[in-house]
Design an enzyme around this catalytic site. Sequence first.
Site, PDB file in Angstrom:
ATOM      1  N   ASN A   1       8.450  -8.675 -17.665  1.00 14.33           N
ATOM      2  CA  ASN A   1       9.477  -9.171 -16.767  1.00 14.33           C
ATOM      3  C   ASN A   1       9.185 -10.614 -16.341  1.00 14.33           C
ATOM      4  OD1 ASN A   1      11.770  -8.652 -14.740  1.00 14.33           O
ATOM      5  ND2 ASN A   1      10.121  -9.439 -13.443  1.00 14.33           N
ATOM      6  N   GLU A   2      10.085 -11.525 -16.676  1.00 18.23           N
ATOM      7  CA  GLU A   2      10.077 -12.894 -16.176  1.00 18.23           C
ATOM      8  C   GLU A   2       8.789 -13.686 -16.463  1.00 18.23           C
ATOM      9  OE1 GLU A   2      11.249 -13.005 -12.062  1.00 18.23           O
ATOM     10  OE2 GLU A   2      13.289 -12.415 -12.508  1.00 18.23           O
TER      11      GLU A   2
ATOM     12  N   TYR B   1      20.077 -14.956 -10.843  1.00 18.22           N
ATOM     13  CA  TYR B   1      20.323 -14.986  -9.407  1.00 18.22           C
ATOM     14  C   TYR B   1      21.037 -16.258  -8.968  1.00 18.22           C
ATOM     15  CZ  TYR B   1      17.048 -11.056  -8.923  1.00 18.22           C
ATOM     16  OH  TYR B   1      16.428  -9.843  -9.024  1.00 18.22           O
TER      17      TYR B   1
ATOM     18  N   ASN C   1      17.466 -11.911 -16.111  1.00 18.15           N
ATOM     19  CA  ASN C   1      17.513 -11.742 -14.664  1.00 18.15           C
ATOM     20  C   ASN C   1      18.180 -12.987 -14.109  1.00 18.15           C
ATOM     21  OD1 ASN C   1      16.068  -9.447 -15.083  1.00 18.15           O
ATOM     22  ND2 ASN C   1      14.171 -10.183 -14.159  1.00 18.15           N
TER      23      ASN C   1
ATOM     24  N   HIS D   1       5.537  -5.626 -14.897  1.00 15.58           N
ATOM     25  CA  HIS D   1       6.295  -6.330 -13.861  1.00 15.58           C
ATOM     26  C   HIS D   1       5.298  -6.833 -12.805  1.00 15.58           C
ATOM     27  CE1 HIS D   1      10.551  -6.705 -12.023  1.00 15.58           C
ATOM     28  NE2 HIS D   1       9.739  -7.391 -11.247  1.00 15.58           N
TER      29      HIS D   1
ATOM     30  N   ARG E   1      16.340   1.099 -14.334  1.00 18.00           N
ATOM     31  CA  ARG E   1      15.254   0.245 -14.822  1.00 18.00           C
ATOM     32  C   ARG E   1      14.125   0.271 -13.801  1.00 18.00           C
ATOM     33  NH1 ARG E   1      14.409  -5.915 -14.282  1.00 18.00           N
ATOM     34  NH2 ARG E   1      12.477  -6.119 -15.465  1.00 18.00           N
TER      35      ARG E   1
ATOM     36  N   GLU F   1      18.593  -7.897 -14.072  1.00 20.23           N
ATOM     37  CA  GLU F   1      18.537  -8.030 -12.612  1.00 20.23           C
ATOM     38  C   GLU F   1      19.617  -9.000 -12.179  1.00 20.23           C
ATOM     39  OE1 GLU F   1      14.779  -9.266 -10.870  1.00 20.23           O
ATOM     40  OE2 GLU F   1      13.673  -7.844 -12.122  1.00 20.23           O
TER      41      GLU F   1
ATOM     42  N   ASP G   1       0.828  -1.218   0.000  1.00 21.36           N
ATOM     43  CA  ASP G   1       0.000   0.000   0.000  1.00 21.36           C
ATOM     44  C   ASP G   1       0.860   1.265   0.000  1.00 21.36           C
ATOM     45  OD1 ASP G   1      -2.101  -1.738   0.136  1.00 21.36           O
ATOM     46  OD2 ASP G   1      -2.898  -1.010   2.047  1.00 21.36           O
TER      47      ASP G   1
END
Length: 506
Positions: free
Chosen positions: A188-189, A333, A331, A144, A99, A400, A74
């Site tokens: 995104n993804e 990780y 992206n 996204h 980005r 990312e 929120d």
Amino acid sequence: MKALVVFFCLSLAMRYSTCVPKQRRTFPEDFIFGVSTASYQIEGAWNLDGKGENIWDYLTHNHVEAIADLSNGDIAADSYHNYLRDVEMLRELGVNAYRFSLSWSRILPTGFANYINKAAIDYYNNLINELLKYNIKPVVTLYHWDLPQKLQELGGFGNPLIADWFEDYARVAFQYFGDRVKFWITINEPKEICLDGYGSTAKAPMLNESGIGEYICAKNLIIAHAKAYHAYSNDFKATQGGVCGITFSVSSAQPLTSSEEDAIALEIHNQGEWAIYSDPIYSKEGGFPKEFSERIALKSLQQGYPRSRLPAYTEEEKDFVRGTSDFFGVNHYSGSLVSAVTSNNFVVPSFNDDVGVSYYTPEEWPRSVSSWLTQMPNSLNITLTRLRDRYDNPEIYITENGWSTYQGLNDDTRVNYMRAAWESALDALDAGINLKGYMAWSLMDNFEWREGYSERFGLYEVDFEDPARTRTPRKSAFVYKQLISTREVDHDYDPDYQSIMTINDS
Ligand SMILES: *[C@@H]1O[C@H](CO)[C@@H](O)[C@H](O)[C@H]1NC(C)=O
Ligand SMILES: *[C@@H]1O[C@H](CO)[C@@H](O)[C@H](O)[C@H]1NC(C)=O
């Protein structure tokens, strides 16, 4: 032969500045360094100035227990009100690019393009103009993960009409911002949207239509991407002159053993994890990857389905989608070792059962505070090499890359992770991979989806208890700043992370 040697020396000269070995390696001058964020994770202002409800508003308000710390976005980092400070942080870091993503339901509160919310246009215009004032390139993601709730109720990425709705939204973004935004990422993804949101309960909308939802989404989503891409290239690119692409999550994977079975397991894993999304765009054949498609078709038949759970691309659709990206966004990780040997007690039908492999992460690999994120040695070079080999050396941007910790400014584990990633990116450049940029996730702490604020990914810490959402640089922010200014990885640099971070605008 002689000419080859000279060329080798010259190309070394450009990167190493001389032919003498043992020189420190540097990133090229035109290599883009940036940081990334996403609208729902940072903006807050969930119902201000006419914004419509999105699927994360809906989930966090109606299923409070779905979020680890019972929180929501929120207010989040309140970037809706703090964007000037955000840009100041970007100047402190000295990044070349930022980005961020646009909130679909802020711009189009009904989800449809019948009504454009002027306050949203103003907000993004202000942000974009502030970035350009300091020569920071806006890299804008259209989607996204925060789908307008109304569109979800109409099926979301389960409804093929999503392609038209997404194109309409993309056109609004190109029209209002494309005079200044020259770098677009449509989606995104895909895997996280489809597998986590439609095939399981890991992300909103938590449909859990296991073994079915993720595949319907996979096709509709990529066609939606292609429609937006064609809209840009047909109607905006000539006048606006930017690029448009898409970004995928690609983790690193190696076979557990040198057996033939593990080599096959790795290929099936790669096809299921990312190639079902990227092959239709980047492969020569187009459509879904062959072995994975055949596997699901066969399993579907055995399971009594009259047709494959993976909907096929028609020839026309293959042509429409093939080639619809100006670069490959990654992206990256985590990583794991893949084995063909499984205990085989997966839910049927499911993506895991369809892939049918198992994963190992050796004890000695460093672990973040996120269950899914471990530090695999050489993982970026391994990943980028795989993409280069599969798709004929496309232009790649890392959109990312990052590491999670708990609160606290001393984030040595993140520093270690990022330095290893940068070394691995330099390895990839040395190997001739067409890598053009690196964007760290994330500029600051933010709402980490179902983990709420319990896992922190920020180079800047955000105080979520403080109404002002004060941002403070972590050690990693100082280390990244130094990397950007020197273009070298300095393993000895140990900044005083409690000092004030200054701005050196170029
Ligand atoms: C998701 O669906 C599977 C069966 O397909 C079920 O076993 C599991 O409990 C469901 N998860 C949730 C959270 O509802
Ligand atoms: C990086 O990957 C390339 C393959 O593209 C390989 O030849 C090279 O040895 C790797 N570099 C390192 C340091 O592992």
